[in-house]
Motif scaffolding. Structure first.
Motif, mmCIF file in Angstrom:
data_model
loop_
_atom_site.group_PDB
_atom_site.id
_atom_site.type_symbol
_atom_site.label_atom_id
_atom_site.label_comp_id
_atom_site.label_asym_id
_atom_site.label_seq_id
_atom_site.Cartn_x
_atom_site.Cartn_y
_atom_site.Cartn_z
ATOM 1 N N ASP A 224 0.839 -1.207 0.000
ATOM 2 C CA ASP A 224 0.000 0.000 0.000
ATOM 3 C C ASP A 224 0.873 1.256 0.000
ATOM 4 N N TYR A 225 1.940 1.228 0.776
ATOM 5 C CA TYR A 225 2.856 2.369 0.882
ATOM 6 C C TYR A 225 3.418 2.748 -0.491
ATOM 7 N N LYS A 226 3.770 1.754 -1.276
ATOM 8 C CA LYS A 226 4.343 2.007 -2.609
ATOM 9 C C LYS A 226 3.349 2.703 -3.538
ATOM 10 N N LYS A 227 2.062 2.554 -3.265
ATOM 11 C CA LYS A 227 1.028 3.157 -4.108
ATOM 12 C C LYS A 227 0.727 4.598 -3.702
ATOM 13 N N THR A 228 1.263 5.018 -2.562
ATOM 14 C CA THR A 228 1.027 6.375 -2.063
ATOM 15 C C THR A 228 1.905 7.343 -2.847
ATOM 16 N N ASN A 229 1.310 8.368 -3.416
ATOM 17 C CA ASN A 229 2.109 9.293 -4.210
ATOM 18 C C ASN A 229 2.048 10.739 -3.724
ATOM 19 N N ASN A 230 1.347 10.982 -2.642
ATOM 20 C CA ASN A 230 1.291 12.298 -2.031
ATOM 21 C C ASN A 230 2.372 12.337 -0.942
ATOM 22 N N GLU A 231 3.233 13.366 -0.963
ATOM 23 C CA GLU A 231 4.378 13.426 -0.048
ATOM 24 C C GLU A 231 3.959 13.370 1.424
ATOM 25 N N LYS A 232 2.915 14.114 1.782
ATOM 26 C CA LYS A 232 2.464 14.122 3.175
ATOM 27 C C LYS A 232 1.934 12.747 3.579
ATOM 28 N N GLU A 233 1.114 12.143 2.709
ATOM 29 C CA GLU A 233 0.578 10.797 2.990
ATOM 30 C C GLU A 233 1.702 9.776 3.088
ATOM 31 N N THR A 234 2.720 9.917 2.239
ATOM 32 C CA THR A 234 3.861 9.007 2.260
ATOM 33 C C THR A 234 4.565 9.069 3.605
ATOM 34 N N THR A 235 4.801 10.274 4.101
ATOM 35 C CA THR A 235 5.476 10.448 5.389
ATOM 36 C C THR A 235 4.653 9.856 6.528
ATOM 37 N N GLU B 188 11.789 7.713 1.603
ATOM 38 C CA GLU B 188 11.759 7.545 0.143
ATOM 39 C C GLU B 188 10.698 6.494 -0.193
ATOM 40 N N PRO B 189 10.235 6.451 -1.449
ATOM 41 C CA PRO B 189 9.248 5.431 -1.832
ATOM 42 C C PRO B 189 9.752 3.999 -1.627
ATOM 43 N N ASN B 190 11.067 3.814 -1.666
ATOM 44 C CA ASN B 190 11.615 2.458 -1.546
ATOM 45 C C ASN B 190 12.260 2.190 -0.182
ATOM 46 N N CYS B 191 11.936 2.992 0.824
ATOM 47 C CA CYS B 191 12.627 2.869 2.110
ATOM 48 C C CYS B 191 12.372 1.539 2.829
ATOM 49 N N PHE B 192 11.302 0.846 2.485
ATOM 50 C CA PHE B 192 11.015 -0.439 3.133
ATOM 51 C C PHE B 192 11.325 -1.635 2.233
#
Length: 145
Positions: A58-69, A106-110
């Protein structure tokens, strides 16, 4: 060997249950399969592995910076932190790497941790799932349909 199902074709329950036995990917692609696998993992006290893997998807599909954080911090708090309620079993180097990057994720941090957990499920939990009474009973029930 089970063939890939054409788009728009609805599989029967027997095909789903049989497909789960072909690979962990087949199992994880099916919503019902994920639920059954989660139930099995719960009996082994290791459902955090699947829940972490799904959270990373699910995290990888998040593209809004605030939502990602926000999502990254939630995953970190729930699964990665040393005292996390559903702490996953990863090496200290991977855990430390995530800890250092969590303030600006980052998008790939996990990704590394997710690969480790996938491998753990694939080589450990998944083979036990296939031999479990739970899966064998479903397979038997499906074959009688």
């Amino acid at each position: 060997m089970h063939e890939l199902v054409p788009v728009g074709f609805v599989r029967t329950p027997i095909e789903d249950v049989v497909a789960w036995g072909e690979s962990l990917d087949q199992l994880l692609e099916c919503k019902t399969g994920r639920l059954v696998f989660e139930d099995f993992l719960r009996t082994e006290y290791s459902e955090e592995n699947l829940l972490f893997w799904l959270a990373c998807e699910d995290y990888k599909k998040t593209n809004n910076e605030k939502e990602t954080t926000v999502a990254a911090k939630r995953i970190y708090a729930e699964f990665v932190r040393v005292d996390a309620p559903r702490q996953i079993n990863i090496d200290c180097v991977t855990r430390e790497e995530i800890s250092e990057n969590i303030t600006q994720p980052e998008p790939n941090c996990f990704d590394r941790a997710q690969r480790l957990i996938y491998s753990l499920m694939e080589n450990d939990s998944y083979p036990r799932f296939l031999k479990s009474e739970m899966y064998q009973a479903l397979l038997e029930q499906a074959e009688q349909q």
